[in-house]
Design an enzyme around this catalytic site. Sequence first.
Site, PDB file in Angstrom:
ATOM      1  N   ASP A 141      58.543 -15.186  78.490  1.00 26.79           N
ATOM      2  CA  ASP A 141      57.743 -13.954  79.166  1.00 26.79           C
ATOM      3  C   ASP A 141      56.284 -14.039  78.788  1.00 26.79           C
ATOM      4  OD1 ASP A 141      59.805 -12.997  80.063  1.00 26.79           O
ATOM      5  OD2 ASP A 141      60.150 -11.715  78.361  1.00 26.79           O
ATOM      6  N   ASP A 174      61.557 -12.060  86.491  1.00 23.56           N
ATOM      7  CA  ASP A 174      61.926 -10.485  86.608  1.00 23.56           C
ATOM      8  C   ASP A 174      61.277 -10.051  87.862  1.00 23.56           C
ATOM      9  OD1 ASP A 174      63.035 -10.781  84.119  1.00 23.56           O
ATOM     10  OD2 ASP A 174      61.055 -10.469  82.997  1.00 23.56           O
TER      11      ASP A 174
END
Length: 236
Positions: A141, A174
């Site tokens: 991430d 995401d």
Amino acid sequence: MTKKVWKFYGIALLAVVIDQVLKLWVYFNMQMGTLGQIKLLGNWFKLFYTLNPGMAFGIQFGFTYDKVLLTIIRIIATSMIIKYIWNLAKETNSSKWLLWGWSLILGGAAGNGIDSIFYGKILHNAPYGAPMSWFYGQVIDMLYIDLWSGRLPDWVPWYSGYYVTCLPVFNLADVAILAGVALIVLDKRASIQQPVQKYEATEVTDSELLETRHELVDPITEHNNTEHNHPEVEDK
């Protein structure tokens, strides 16, 4: 039909490629944590390299083999979405926005699935104590919207002293999943409104037809009433 299907598979593949390119760039060029962060929009939006052992936005199941279960769920979900897009594209009246939405969800799920399946072995980022490297990769991430972060005060029950952020660090996969869900919701709302509009239009049409019928019936009724009031005189 085949060309139409591969068009949307291509959208999913493009989402995977962009997601993986950014993840690998972060892996090879950034230091993890605060020291390696890159400010993009002041203190509000940053590249912040971190590893996520769970699902989107850091969600975890919380037991020993949750990573294996999560990876299996991702594989099954990805396979089902591939099949669903194929069937949806075969329909002549299928919604373009619905196909776009599921294509983005497919790309996001596949992007994070690649991390889970391969990164533990290839990038050696499996969590400490993981029973194996395969299927235990941590998702990379890097997108961080820093609205607020800090430690919770002592009076907060159960979580006092925990360091928390307003929004979790996330990645492009995401974003693709959220964008896909948004397109599907918008498409569903549009499909719900269309029958209502069609019904209202039908009501107006029926009303006009009924009014026309009355206009046709009234002269006939008037003629019959006239004959009733003025009967013919029989010849004697």
